[in-house]
Write an enzyme that holds these catalytic residues in place. Structure first.
Site, PDB file in Angstrom:
ATOM      1  N   ASP A  99       3.192  -4.334   8.411  1.00 51.58           N
ATOM      2  CA  ASP A  99       2.053  -3.711   8.034  1.00 51.58           C
ATOM      3  C   ASP A  99       0.973  -4.470   7.673  1.00 51.58           C
ATOM      4  O   ASP A  99       0.484  -6.003   6.876  1.00 51.58           O
ATOM      5  CB  ASP A  99       2.056  -3.206   6.722  1.00 51.58           C
ATOM      6  CG  ASP A  99       0.621  -2.416   6.338  1.00 51.58           C
ATOM      7  OD1 ASP A  99      -0.728  -2.948   6.413  1.00 51.58           O
ATOM      8  OD2 ASP A  99       0.193  -2.187   5.314  1.00 51.58           O
TER       9      ASP A  99
ATOM     10  N   CYS B  93      -4.247   2.134  -3.460  1.00 52.58           N
ATOM     11  CA  CYS B  93      -3.372   2.782  -3.515  1.00 52.58           C
ATOM     12  C   CYS B  93      -2.402   2.140  -3.029  1.00 52.58           C
ATOM     13  O   CYS B  93      -1.707   1.981  -2.289  1.00 52.58           O
ATOM     14  CB  CYS B  93      -3.643   3.459  -1.432  1.00 52.58           C
ATOM     15  SG  CYS B  93      -4.326   4.564  -1.282  1.00 52.58           S
TER      16      CYS B  93
ATOM     17  N   HIS C 205       0.531  -1.517  -0.108  1.00 50.58           N
ATOM     18  CA  HIS C 205       0.145  -0.096   0.031  1.00 50.58           C
ATOM     19  C   HIS C 205       1.261   1.202   0.017  1.00 50.58           C
ATOM     20  O   HIS C 205       1.827   1.345   0.697  1.00 50.58           O
ATOM     21  CB  HIS C 205      -1.061  -0.307   1.597  1.00 50.58           C
ATOM     22  CG  HIS C 205      -1.846   1.054   1.051  1.00 50.58           C
ATOM     23  ND1 HIS C 205      -1.243   2.179   1.631  1.00 50.58           N
ATOM     24  CD2 HIS C 205      -3.475   1.130   1.251  1.00 50.58           C
ATOM     25  CE1 HIS C 205      -2.446   3.034   2.292  1.00 50.58           C
ATOM     26  NE2 HIS C 205      -3.897   1.770   1.909  1.00 50.58           N
TER      27      HIS C 205
ATOM     28  N   GLN D  29      -4.176  -5.880   6.894  1.00 50.46           N
ATOM     29  CA  GLN D  29      -6.090  -6.541   6.500  1.00 50.46           C
ATOM     30  C   GLN D  29      -4.834  -7.656   6.846  1.00 50.46           C
ATOM     31  O   GLN D  29      -5.682  -8.476   6.550  1.00 50.46           O
ATOM     32  CB  GLN D  29      -5.346  -6.771   5.080  1.00 50.46           C
ATOM     33  CG  GLN D  29      -5.656  -5.459   4.124  1.00 50.46           C
ATOM     34  CD  GLN D  29      -7.022  -4.874   4.328  1.00 50.46           C
ATOM     35  OE1 GLN D  29      -7.602  -5.574   4.478  1.00 50.46           O
ATOM     36  NE2 GLN D  29      -7.084  -4.211   3.429  1.00 50.46           N
TER      37      GLN D  29
ATOM     38  N   LYS E 180     -10.337  -0.832  10.760  1.00 47.70           N
ATOM     39  CA  LYS E 180     -10.310  -2.590   9.820  1.00 47.70           C
ATOM     40  C   LYS E 180     -11.033  -3.391  10.674  1.00 47.70           C
ATOM     41  O   LYS E 180     -11.099  -4.342  10.107  1.00 47.70           O
ATOM     42  CB  LYS E 180      -9.490  -2.290   8.682  1.00 47.70           C
ATOM     43  CG  LYS E 180      -8.829  -1.345   7.729  1.00 47.70           C
ATOM     44  CD  LYS E 180      -8.116  -1.166   7.041  1.00 47.70           C
ATOM     45  CE  LYS E 180      -7.101  -0.613   6.218  1.00 47.70           C
ATOM     46  NZ  LYS E 180      -7.622  -0.055   5.182  1.00 47.70           N
TER      47      LYS E 180
HETATM   48  N1  7TS Z   1      -1.927  -0.490   4.926  1.00 48.45           N
HETATM   49  C1  7TS Z   1      -2.965  -1.746   4.191  1.00 48.45           C
HETATM   50  C2  7TS Z   1      -2.303  -2.989   3.724  1.00 48.45           C
HETATM   51  C3  7TS Z   1      -3.522  -1.795   3.998  1.00 48.45           C
HETATM   52  O1  7TS Z   1      -4.596  -1.694   2.979  1.00 48.45           O
HETATM   53  C4  7TS Z   1      -4.121  -0.141   4.344  1.00 48.45           C
HETATM   54  C5  7TS Z   1      -5.811   0.623   3.381  1.00 48.45           C
HETATM   55  C6  7TS Z   1      -2.870   0.675   4.478  1.00 48.45           C
HETATM   56  C7  7TS Z   1      -1.831   0.618   5.093  1.00 48.45           C
HETATM   57  C8  7TS Z   1      -3.474   1.968   5.256  1.00 48.45           C
HETATM   58  O2  7TS Z   1      -4.647   2.234   6.612  1.00 48.45           O
HETATM   59  P1  7TS Z   1      -4.684   3.525   7.347  1.00 48.45           P
HETATM   60  O3  7TS Z   1      -5.777   3.044   7.883  1.00 48.45           O
HETATM   61  O4  7TS Z   1      -4.091   4.152   7.603  1.00 48.45           O
HETATM   62  O5  7TS Z   1      -5.984   4.517   5.648  1.00 48.45           O
HETATM   63  N2  7TS Z   1      -6.017  -0.095   2.999  1.00 48.45           N
HETATM   64  C9  7TS Z   1      -7.104   0.429   2.465  1.00 48.45           C
HETATM   65  C10 7TS Z   1      -7.889  -0.301   1.096  1.00 48.45           C
HETATM   66  O6  7TS Z   1      -7.439  -0.669   0.930  1.00 48.45           O
HETATM   67  N3  7TS Z   1      -9.171   0.879   0.664  1.00 48.45           N
HETATM   68  O7  7TS Z   1      -9.156   2.280   1.740  1.00 48.45           O
HETATM   69  C11 7TS Z   1      -8.381   2.094   2.209  1.00 48.45           C
END
Ligand code: 7TS
Length: 426
Positions: free
Chosen positions: A220, A384, A143, A223, A246
């Site tokens: 990370d 992203c 990401h 997910q 999430k």
């Molecule tokens: N890493 C992964 C693997 C992610 O899927 C996401 C967010 C992030 C980091 C960043 O997370 P945040 O909570 O700091 O924004 N992924 C997604 C997505 O797939 N669609 O919207 C956000």
């Protein structure tokens, strides 16, 4: 504590009650008020869980109780409400520690999300340990939040970003790992589960190979934690990042786990209240972790809400939910594979929850719009992860991502809606 204070603290700590029997998706659905609605005249089918998950009633209730009855700032107050807020806030840290099986509460830092957690490591660990000519190793399926903070650091320090490539199934080219681990590698930062491909990476073996060479590893887990049990000590990683939103918790809250020996050696990166030991106008000394990295008033309600989400997961039994989800994922993969002109992007053997696809003759955004007419929420775009799009030579995908409250009927509705998209465009 007075009986009233005790009762309030109990409500906020959301004590663990008995597990509610075998896992039943139809029953857990009822815990999520937002799922019980119609969209465009059709029952909502929510399959955008990789972007954010819905919140169970327990989390919503705890947020309301906090703001209605217990709101106060933490740590600095001796008064009644401040003590309750502080106990609940630190109680949430302890719940996260248990959830990740970290060794100590002080290894759990509250951040605003995965992005913030990774930036923290880049700006503190990175500032201390990365210099000109050094290397940070990531993968080609990250990401953007696990690419850009490292590029910013590399630019500042004259360091280099190296990349483990992927193959056309969306698996890491693990055969390329060892030559990329050099004496200049200062950190390996890898996504546990890809948000586009659903690939579950062999992180334990990556950690093993890196740590044999004394190289720390950040995972990370944005997910990963929503879908299966993660044990940071068993994985042996040095840092682990995830987002509360999430994991069925509130937005604006996240976690960075850091091994205490490393955290102790890292400088703060945001100065302010709460992170100091002593301040004079000449010099400031800093608090120990985690406070050192939590300058300013934290997202108290968010932390308590995340604690409530973890309690909820313990109650429904995350392992049983994971087994159910993996069965649902196989069902969804089969069902989508049967649609003519549909190609799944990401066909790794080990995959979790996320199915990205493209359809002949239909732009991913149009797919998203057409299924939305049937009440189905999916996501379309580059998610992203533009380097992944580039690898597969596509501008975007449509992505369906399940949670344990999804059912086979949800998948059937998606499949019918995709047939409609095919009829409209082809
Ligand atoms: N890493 C992964 C693997 C992610 O899927 C996401 C967010 C992030 C980091 C960043 O997370 P945040 O909570 O700091 O924004 N992924 C997604 C997505 O797939 N669609 O919207 C956000």
């Amino acid at each position: 504590m007075s009986p009233a204070a005790h009762a309030l603290a109990e409500r906020l700590s959301c004590p663990l009650v008995e597990r509610t029997g075998p896992f039943d998706p139809h029953r857990v659905r009822r815990d999520f008020p937002v799922l019980d609605q119609s969209v465009r005249g059709k029952p909502l089918v929510y399959l955008d869980n990789a972007a954010t998950t819905q919140k169970p009633r327990d989390v919503l209730d705890v947020l309301e109780v906090f703001y209605e009855a217990a709101n106060a700032n933490v740590h600095r107050g001796v008064h009644h409400l401040s003590q309750i807020a502080t106990d609940s806030y630190e109680g949430a840290r302890n719940k996260v520690r248990q959830f990740l099986n970290a060794a100590h509460d002080r290894e759990i830092i509250f951040t605003s999300g995965t992005t913030d957690s990774i930036n923290l490591v880049a700006q503190t660990f990175g500032r201390r340990y990365v210099g000109a000519g050094d290397e940070i190793l990531v993968t080609a399926m990250e990401h953007h939040s696990n690419i850009v903070p490292w590029q910013m650091l590399c630019e500042e320090k004259g360091a280099k970003l190296r990349v483990i490539p992927i193959n056309d199934d969306g698996e890491l080219r693990i055969d390329r790992l060892e030559p990329l681990l050099t004496e200049r590698t200062r950190l390996v930062s890898v996504v546990h589960v890809s948000n586009v491909l659903g690939t579950l990476n062999p992180v334990a073996s990556i950690v093993e190979k890196a740590r044999e060479r004394g190289i720390p590893v950040l995972l990370d887990g944005a997910q990963a934690v929503p879908h299966f049990k993660v044990d940071v000590q068993a994985l042996g990683c040095d840092f682990y990042a995830f987002s509360g939103h999430k994991l069925y918790g509130p937005t604006g809250i996240g976690v960075l786990y850091g091994r205490s020996e490393l955290l102790d050696s890292m400088p703060p990166y945001r100065g302010g209240g709460g992170m100091i030991r002593e301040v004079s106008l000449e010099k400031t000394t800093y608090a120990d972790p985690p406070a050192r990295f939590e300058a300013g008033t934290p997202h108290i309600a968010g932390c308590i809400g995340l604690g409530a989400a973890i309690d909820y997961l313990n109650r429904i039994d995350l392992e049983a939910a994971a087994a159910y989800e993996s069965d649902l994922f196989a069902y969804a993969t089969d069902a989508l594979s049967g649609i003519s002109g549909l190609r799944i992007i990401g066909t790794a053997i080990e995959r979790v929850s996320v199915i990205s696809f493209v359809m002949d003759g239909v732009h991913p955004h149009d797919v998203g719009t057409i299924v939305d007419q049937q009440g189905v929420a999916v996501r379309a775009g580059h998610h992203c992860a533009q380097p992944v799009m580039r690898h597969f030579n596509i501008p975007a995908t449509t992505r369906a991502a399940t949670a344990f409250y999804n059912t086979r009927e949800d998948i059937d509705t998606l499949v019918r809606a995709l047939h409609t998209a095919n009829e409209v465009f082809n």
